[in-house]
Design an enzyme around this catalytic site. Structure first.
Site, mmCIF file in Angstrom:
data_model
loop_
_atom_site.group_PDB
_atom_site.id
_atom_site.type_symbol
_atom_site.label_atom_id
_atom_site.label_comp_id
_atom_site.label_asym_id
_atom_site.label_seq_id
_atom_site.Cartn_x
_atom_site.Cartn_y
_atom_site.Cartn_z
ATOM 1 N N PHE A 95 0.327 -0.661 0.204
ATOM 2 C CA PHE A 95 0.192 -0.297 -0.599
ATOM 3 C C PHE A 95 0.628 1.359 0.221
ATOM 4 O O PHE A 95 0.950 2.029 -0.457
ATOM 5 C CB PHE A 95 -0.967 -0.081 0.752
ATOM 6 C CG PHE A 95 -2.280 0.913 1.571
ATOM 7 C CD1 PHE A 95 -2.263 2.083 0.439
ATOM 8 C CD2 PHE A 95 -3.425 0.151 0.846
ATOM 9 C CE1 PHE A 95 -3.347 3.014 0.871
ATOM 10 C CE2 PHE A 95 -4.836 1.021 0.859
ATOM 11 C CZ PHE A 95 -4.581 2.370 0.893
ATOM 12 N N PHE A 96 1.747 1.526 1.132
ATOM 13 C CA PHE A 96 2.660 2.238 0.882
ATOM 14 C C PHE A 96 3.161 2.579 -0.552
ATOM 15 O O PHE A 96 3.433 3.967 -1.160
ATOM 16 C CB PHE A 96 4.123 2.411 1.789
ATOM 17 C CG PHE A 96 3.433 2.419 3.674
ATOM 18 C CD1 PHE A 96 2.798 3.993 3.467
ATOM 19 C CD2 PHE A 96 3.062 1.480 4.300
ATOM 20 C CE1 PHE A 96 2.378 4.111 5.214
ATOM 21 C CE2 PHE A 96 2.466 1.839 5.817
ATOM 22 C CZ PHE A 96 1.987 2.897 5.820
ATOM 23 N N PHE A 198 -7.704 7.020 2.804
ATOM 24 C CA PHE A 198 -6.757 5.933 4.278
ATOM 25 C C PHE A 198 -7.203 5.159 4.628
ATOM 26 O O PHE A 198 -6.257 4.266 5.290
ATOM 27 C CB PHE A 198 -7.200 7.148 5.421
ATOM 28 C CG PHE A 198 -5.572 7.223 6.337
ATOM 29 C CD1 PHE A 198 -4.649 7.835 6.803
ATOM 30 C CD2 PHE A 198 -6.345 6.195 7.967
ATOM 31 C CE1 PHE A 198 -3.620 7.588 7.419
ATOM 32 C CE2 PHE A 198 -5.347 5.946 8.749
ATOM 33 C CZ PHE A 198 -3.823 6.095 8.551
ATOM 34 N N ARG A 338 9.887 7.579 5.978
ATOM 35 C CA ARG A 338 8.739 8.091 5.608
ATOM 36 C C ARG A 338 8.583 9.790 6.000
ATOM 37 O O ARG A 338 8.202 10.749 4.774
ATOM 38 C CB ARG A 338 7.832 7.778 5.532
ATOM 39 C CG ARG A 338 6.643 7.680 4.021
ATOM 40 C CD ARG A 338 5.364 6.898 4.810
ATOM 41 N NE ARG A 338 4.591 6.924 3.447
ATOM 42 C CZ ARG A 338 4.646 6.787 2.470
ATOM 43 N NH1 ARG A 338 5.837 5.823 1.212
ATOM 44 N NH2 ARG A 338 3.647 6.932 1.061
#
Length: 361
Positions: A95-96, A198, A338
């Site tokens: 997902f990231f 999200f 990140r």
């Protein structure tokens, strides 16, 4: 302070939280937990990223562990079996990577690339087995992680997960169009979009395989359970907005609750930060009330039958993991590379991403 004062890990982490982002209520009332499988989880997810070619080998070696994607999941689904946690952690890492590809496609105006990827993700979600060897590693990696997640509960759960993720893909498409047009959504429009980008209901769905029990609709949609679930996700999304606001203003972003408040409510930056922080703090306090009601609901499910006992236990596990999300998200934002934008050579380009267009043309 030390993030894992009673951790079973080999290297507990001490981090300094900036005063403007510090939440004493999290540090005092939400003790951090970590699944004991975490060291192996980190290693196996790193290998999975390499095997699926989701990040170049040199990026994986240099950045994967410091990004702490596995810490985030190991601190959330702490009651999951090892195979469930591994599947969730790999999916989360994917997902990231997908989020980064989406961002780079926007930055470089790759409209066609994004359109193709969007359609392929929809197709892979409905038929993951047919996309395991897709030439775009992002599609193949997605198919692999989804197929594994589909193996834990029933077809009904799989269909619900797919329905929720189809909506996430479409929300990412709306975000793509908003950013390419420079359109800043109003506050209510943004909040609705944020619940999708999200992936609020995806992470909530995954509580169930984490607890080893699929919950019936009457439980999932009960106000006590749903309110606690939503508040845990709202906290995560809004705290992320609070932490990223200065960076996203500098990068001409359009999706941040603070940016919507500044643009549409006429707030100054300082007022927007104060409002965001107040929302985050209120969310924590509201969760503490919702948690109590959800646990009372769990107790009421134990009606003397085997099924009642099973559902009661599963709801208690799910609500406990909702609580875990607060501390896991909080510390993740202060430990993950990140968010350490000040250490990047180019503040507009994360060092762990590649700018080249990926996938089949």
């Amino acid at each position: 302070m030390q993030a894992f004062p009673h951790s079973t890990t080999e290297s507990p982490t001490a981090v300094a939280v900036p005063p403007s982002l510090a939440l004493p209520v999290i540090e005092s009332r939400f003790p951090r937990r970590l699944h004991p499988y975490w060291p192996r989880l980190q290693e196996k997810t790193r290998h999975w990223l390499l095997e699926k070619r989701l990040m170049p080998a040199e990026k994986v070696r240099e950045y994967a562990d410091d990004l702490r994607y596995t810490d985030l999941m190991a601190g959330y689904y702490t009651d999951a079996s090892e195979d469930v946690l591994q599947a969730i952690a790999d999916y989360s890492a994917w997902f990231f990577v997908w989020d980064d590809r989406h961002d780079r496609d926007i930055v470089h105006g790759r409209v066609g690339d994004w359109r193709r990827l969007r359609h392929r993700l929809h197709a892979a979600l409905d038929a993951p087995r047919h996309h395991l060897h897709h030439p775009d590693p992002l599609v193949a990696g997605f198919a692999d992680s989804v197929l594994r997640l589909y193996g834990f509960l029933s077809r009904t759960w799989n269909q619900r997960f797919a329905r929720h993720f189809h909506a996430v893909v479409e929300a990412y498409d709306r975000e793509f169009r908003n950013r390419t047009r420079g359109y800043i959504p109003g506050v209510e429009e943004y909040l609705a979009l944020r619940r999708l980008t999200f992936a609020h209901w995806i992470w909530t769905d995954l509580l169930e395989p984490g607890a080893g029990c699929e919950l019936p609709e009457s439980v999932r949609k009960h106000p006590a359970y749903r309110r606690a679930a939503l508040l845990s996700q709202e906290f995560a999304a809004w705290y992320n907005d609070l932490c990223s606001l200065p960076k996203e203003i500098a990068g001409d972003e359009v999706h941040n609750l603070g940016i919507s408040l500044i643009t549409h409510e006429g707030l100054t930056l300082e007022e927007a930060v104060d409002t965001l922080r107040r929302r985050v703090e209120d969310c924590v306090e509201e969760f503490l009330d919702a948690e109590r009601e959800a646990l009372e609901f769990a107790d009421a499910l134990a009606d003397g039958t085997f099924r009642g006992k099973e559902l009661s236990s599963a709801v208690r596990i799910c609500v406990g993991n909702m609580r875990n999300w607060f501390s896991s998200v909080y510390w993740f934002h202060h430990e993950s590379g990140r968010y350490m934008v000040d250490s990047w050579d180019d503040r507009s380009t994360p060092p762990y991403v590649t700018n080249e267009a990926a996938g089949e043309k």
